[in-house]
Design a protein around this motif. Structure first.
Motif, PDB file in Angstrom:
ATOM      1  N   LYS A 100      29.849  11.949  -3.162  1.00 42.99           N
ATOM      2  CA  LYS A 100      29.324  11.167  -2.033  1.00 42.99           C
ATOM      3  C   LYS A 100      27.835  10.869  -2.216  1.00 42.99           C
ATOM      4  CE  LYS A 100      32.642  12.122   1.513  1.00 42.99           C
ATOM      5  NZ  LYS A 100      33.089  12.877   2.650  1.00 42.99           N
ATOM      6  N   ARG A 127      27.211   7.961  -4.344  1.00 41.82           N
ATOM      7  CA  ARG A 127      27.469   6.692  -3.664  1.00 41.82           C
ATOM      8  C   ARG A 127      26.399   6.400  -2.607  1.00 41.82           C
ATOM      9  NH1 ARG A 127      33.107   6.499  -1.347  1.00 41.82           N
ATOM     10  NH2 ARG A 127      33.255   8.758  -1.565  1.00 41.82           N
ATOM     11  N   ASP A 143      24.620   0.400  -0.099  1.00 45.13           N
ATOM     12  CA  ASP A 143      25.380  -0.792   0.287  1.00 45.13           C
ATOM     13  C   ASP A 143      26.132  -0.442   1.574  1.00 45.13           C
ATOM     14  OD1 ASP A 143      27.168   1.019  -0.644  1.00 45.13           O
ATOM     15  OD2 ASP A 143      27.643  -0.079  -2.475  1.00 45.13           O
ATOM     16  N   ASP A 144      27.095  -1.261   1.956  1.00 43.68           N
ATOM     17  CA  ASP A 144      27.810  -0.988   3.202  1.00 43.68           C
ATOM     18  C   ASP A 144      28.514   0.355   3.149  1.00 43.68           C
ATOM     19  OD1 ASP A 144      26.955  -3.278   4.235  1.00 43.68           O
ATOM     20  OD2 ASP A 144      28.828  -4.410   3.984  1.00 43.68           O
ATOM     21  N   GLU A 145      29.039   0.649   1.960  1.00 45.87           N
ATOM     22  CA  GLU A 145      29.765   1.906   1.833  1.00 45.87           C
ATOM     23  C   GLU A 145      28.825   3.091   2.007  1.00 45.87           C
ATOM     24  OE1 GLU A 145      32.782   4.007  -1.312  1.00 45.87           O
ATOM     25  OE2 GLU A 145      30.819   3.311  -1.919  1.00 45.87           O
ATOM     26  N   SER A 146      27.611   2.976   1.462  1.00 53.26           N
ATOM     27  CA  SER A 146      26.692   4.105   1.582  1.00 53.26           C
ATOM     28  C   SER A 146      26.257   4.269   3.037  1.00 53.26           C
ATOM     29  CB  SER A 146      25.495   3.933   0.652  1.00 53.26           C
ATOM     30  OG  SER A 146      24.568   3.029   1.181  1.00 53.26           O
ATOM     31  N   ALA A 157      28.136   3.777   5.545  1.00 55.66           N
ATOM     32  CA  ALA A 157      29.245   4.491   6.174  1.00 55.66           C
ATOM     33  C   ALA A 157      29.179   5.985   5.864  1.00 55.66           C
ATOM     34  CB  ALA A 157      30.573   3.909   5.703  1.00 55.66           C
ATOM     35  N   LEU A 158      28.706   6.323   4.659  1.00 54.09           N
ATOM     36  CA  LEU A 158      28.622   7.740   4.292  1.00 54.09           C
ATOM     37  C   LEU A 158      27.505   8.445   5.051  1.00 54.09           C
ATOM     38  CD1 LEU A 158      29.271   7.555   0.458  1.00 54.09           C
ATOM     39  CD2 LEU A 158      30.693   8.691   2.173  1.00 54.09           C
TER      40      LEU A 158
END
Lengths: 517, 217
Positions: free
Chosen positions: A355, A358, A363-366, A368-369
């Motif tokens: 995790k 990332r 980005d968008d995924e990060s 979210a994390l």
């Protein structure tokens, strides 16, 4: 792995639903428990009190009161000379057990508040002459703050309130009022003069830390130690309100670079460092947060086996996991791995390694994390104000949490370009602004703002207005050239040599002992 | 029973709270003039009904002026999202965002459009200029004059005067750069001259040395 931010506290059985519960029935084992505990308290036998409090109370709870409350205080009073203070202590435990195993009604929440008021009044007026175990005194402060938090969460869920409940809430609007809670904690700090005691302790004029807060001259430790733990309580309450600066200020009298009374009780130790680290994280003092999380996690790693049988074991493990998540966040924003000890680091890799990789990508995924880890690990923020009872009833129990989350993610956003520039600064020692701008696909003015943002975000301002560097990379701009100064990872040669000298001496002593036949 | 709180303790507690928030918005840590604002603020924090937009806006402007200290974000942590949606707060949040990301050009443009919010607090421009100089000093050893001018939003004669003052009082040095440009040498600190950083790494504390005392003896 991280569970979503949960608001439910404990199991949801309505209290007293078990048909068999008779508040006036006192089993013999309970009679014996209260009369012994009462006697040990009168004899100031801290060791026995601690045994009964830690072990017997749990055992009896498991055996007789798994899903019902303990007998009412009126029913046990005859076995303890109707002692007023003992009855207040008994009720405190009674409610604590109820909160932990059942779900308190509004009436019970209000009664518990009343009981804390009476108990703290007695302590504040100095009529208490007992010596109680630190564990118990910590649990009192901890539970007081917990019940306040729980009340705010409960009150904020307006949609499901009955008319009767709303009438009660209006009638007892002072119960668990935020001023009342803060004032009690503050009063305990002031009346106990604990701040002065700790100052004198530092100069060797007091023996507070050396005696773990106990009084060996026939006096009482109750007010002093409650005052001491109230500072940790204030830190926690202010964190729950989002007032991190005030929270840290309340903790100042306790020197957390040293062991102290706060480290005597594992729950207090963890609560202190968890909130201290969290407040520093929110204040962008990442290095400080990383250092303290690291120390605490290492300590838990080494000692958790001793707490396996404790009632708090699950709590310890949960806070342990949450602190790993906060450490992962801190290190993603401030990549200074050298601050983290090897054991903690390998645990961290195992739990969050993938995790964290990332999270560096921004980005968008990060996003979210960051959201996921923050939500899992943050305190249960509260809105302390009473709701409006007029309008259509709305739930506002998530408001405070959403605000803190939003502001935190905003901070992450402001730092998202820093990760890219970091990558380049690591591989160049000299590079022109123009060239780096081309590599990063931005124009030169933008690159200048990114570099200044890097400096601003990695340099926090302390409470004394001094600049504290959290920077993992040192650079400066000379006209239009960027110069990166390699920050050599400081090898601790001194320490290394000292260790080797001691080791060698050991080997030589061993050799001297060897007799050749 | 016991629902009333001890009177003197209640007062003590509130006095210390107001004190704490005074610190939080510490532009003038010991200026008693801002105390009434701050006391209101403490009350408003817990009682949204009593909140006055005007006072909160003024406090936020002061908090911006306290940059690089994190006062502004600390205030936002305490103001409910609903309130933050109000127009003038949105403006202040945008301004803070520009300062946090060192986008001074955009900041000054936006500020010029919102004089009515900012002018209520005297000294606003100077405070932001001081923050800009702080960030520039962390970053630059030598800075082109035009970059400096943009960040502090001063030009022409005023800039001459400003530079003169800085040269006389703060150790700034003016230098000729490439072409017609001028370079300003900013004062040395461990942040723009990293080699000045004290290397605490190889200091060995006495307690560690004591470990080998018996061997040395």
């Amino acid at each position: 792995m991280a569970a979503p931010y949960d608001y439910e506290d404990g199991p949801q059985h309505p209290a007293g639903s078990a048909a068999a519960y008779d508040p006036n029935y006192v089993p013999d084992s309970v009679k014996s428990f209260v009369s012994h505990l009462y006697r040990y308290i009168r004899d100031k036998n801290v060791y026995e009190i601690h045994q009964m409090y830690e072990t017997s109370f749990q055992t009896l709870s498991d055996r007789h009161f798994k899903d019902t409350p303990w007998p009412s205080v009126d029913a046990v009073a005859p076995y303890v000379d109707n002692d007023h203070v003992f009855c207040l202590l008994y009720r405190e435990m009674w409610f604590r057990h109820l909160y932990a195993r059942l779900s308190p009604t509004l009436r019970q929440r209000i009664d518990s508040w009343d009981n804390y008021c009476s108990l703290f009044q007695v302590v504040l007026h100095g009529v208490v002459n007992m010596q109680l175990p630190n564990q118990w005194l910590w649990d009192m402060v901890d539970e007081f703050v917990y019940q306040f938090q729980s009340f705010c969460q409960y009150r904020a869920k307006m949609k499901t309130k009955t008319e009767q409940e709303i009438a009660l809430l209006r009638q007892f609007d002072q119960a668990w009022n935020v001023y009342g809670v803060l004032n009690f904690l503050q009063a305990l700090v002031e009346k106990s003069t604990i701040i002065q005691i700790l100052e004198q302790d530092k100069e060797g004029l007091e023996q507070f830390t050396a005696t773990d807060g106990y009084d060996y001259n026939g006096g009482s430790n109750v007010l002093k130690v409650l005052g001491y733990f109230s500072m940790v309580g204030l830190l926690r309450v202010h964190c729950l309100l989002g007032d991190y600066h005030t929270g840290l200020k309340c903790l100042l009298p306790i020197d957390i670079s040293q062991p102290g009374v706060y480290t005597c009780v594992i729950g207090s130790h963890i609560t202190t460092i968890y909130h201290y680290g969290f407040a520093n994280l929110m204040l962008r003092r990442y290095v400080e947060a990383i250092r303290e999380f690291n120390k605490m996690l290492l300590y838990i790693y080494k000692t958790k086996q001793y707490h396996q049988k404790s009632a708090q074991y699950e709590q310890i493990l949960k806070k342990n996991e949450q602190m790993y998540a906060l450490l992962a966040i801190s290190l993603s924003l401030c990549p200074q791995l050298s601050l983290v000890e090897e054991t903690v680091n390998s645990q961290l890799r195992e739990k969050y390694g993938e995790k964290m990789l990332r999270m560096q990508r921004y980005d968008d995924e990060s996003d979210a994390l960051y959201d996921e880890l923050f939500s899992y690990a943050c305190p249960k923020f509260i809105t302390p104000s009473a709701p409006s009872y007029e309008e259509p009833l709305v739930n506002y129990n998530q408001e405070a949490y959403r605000l803190q989350l939003k502001l935190f993610l905003h901070e992450v956003k402001q730092q998202q370009l820093l990760s890219g520039v970091r990558t380049f600064l690591k591989v160049y020692s000299t590079i022109s602004l123009g060239k780096l701008a081309t590599y990063m696909e931005v124009d030169e003015p933008t690159l200048r703002t990114i570099l200044m943002t890097f400096k601003h975000k990695t340099h926090a301002v302390g409470s004394d207005r001094k600049v504290i560097s959290n920077a993992d990379i040192d650079f400066y701009i000379d006209d239009d050239m960027i110069q990166v100064v390699e920050s050599k990872t400081a090898k601790r040669y001194g320490d290394y040599f000292l260790r080797q000298i001691v080791k060698l001496e050991g080997v030589m002593t061993d050799l001297d002992r060897v007799k050749l036949e | 029973m016991g629902r009333e709180q001890p009177q003197q303790e209640q007062e003590g507690g509130q006095a210390s709270m107001a004190y704490a928030v005074e610190q939080l918005v510490a532009v003038n840590p010991y200026n008693p003039d801002i105390l009434p604002d701050l006391e209101d603020y403490v009350n408003q924090q817990f009682e949204p009904d009593r909140m006055s937009t005007q006072i909160v806006a003024r406090i936020l402007v002061k908090a911006l002026m306290a940059m690089p200290a994190p006062d502004f974000s600390l205030c936002l942590f305490l103001i409910s999202e609903r309130v933050q949606m109000e127009e003038q707060f949105k403006t202040l949040i945008v301004l803070s965002h520009y300062l946090e990301t060192a986008r001074f050009r955009q900041f000054w443009d936006e500020a010029a459009k919102n004089r009515h919010i900012l002018d209520v607090v005297p000294g606003f421009e100077q405070a932001i200029q001081a923050y800009a100089v702080h960030v520039l000093s962390l970053t630059y050893q030598k800075i082109p004059r035009s970059i400096l001018a943009e960040a502090i939003n001063i030009e022409g004669l005023s800039l001459e005067k400003f530079l003169e003052h800085q040269v006389a009082n703060c150790g700034w040095i003016l230098e000729k750069g490439q072409g017609n440009g001028q370079l300003i040498v900013l004062p040395r600190s461990e942040f723009n001259h990293p080699e000045l950083k004290k290397s605490s790494a190889d200091n060995v504390p006495l307690e560690h040395i004591t470990r080998i005392f018996p061997i040395l003896g």
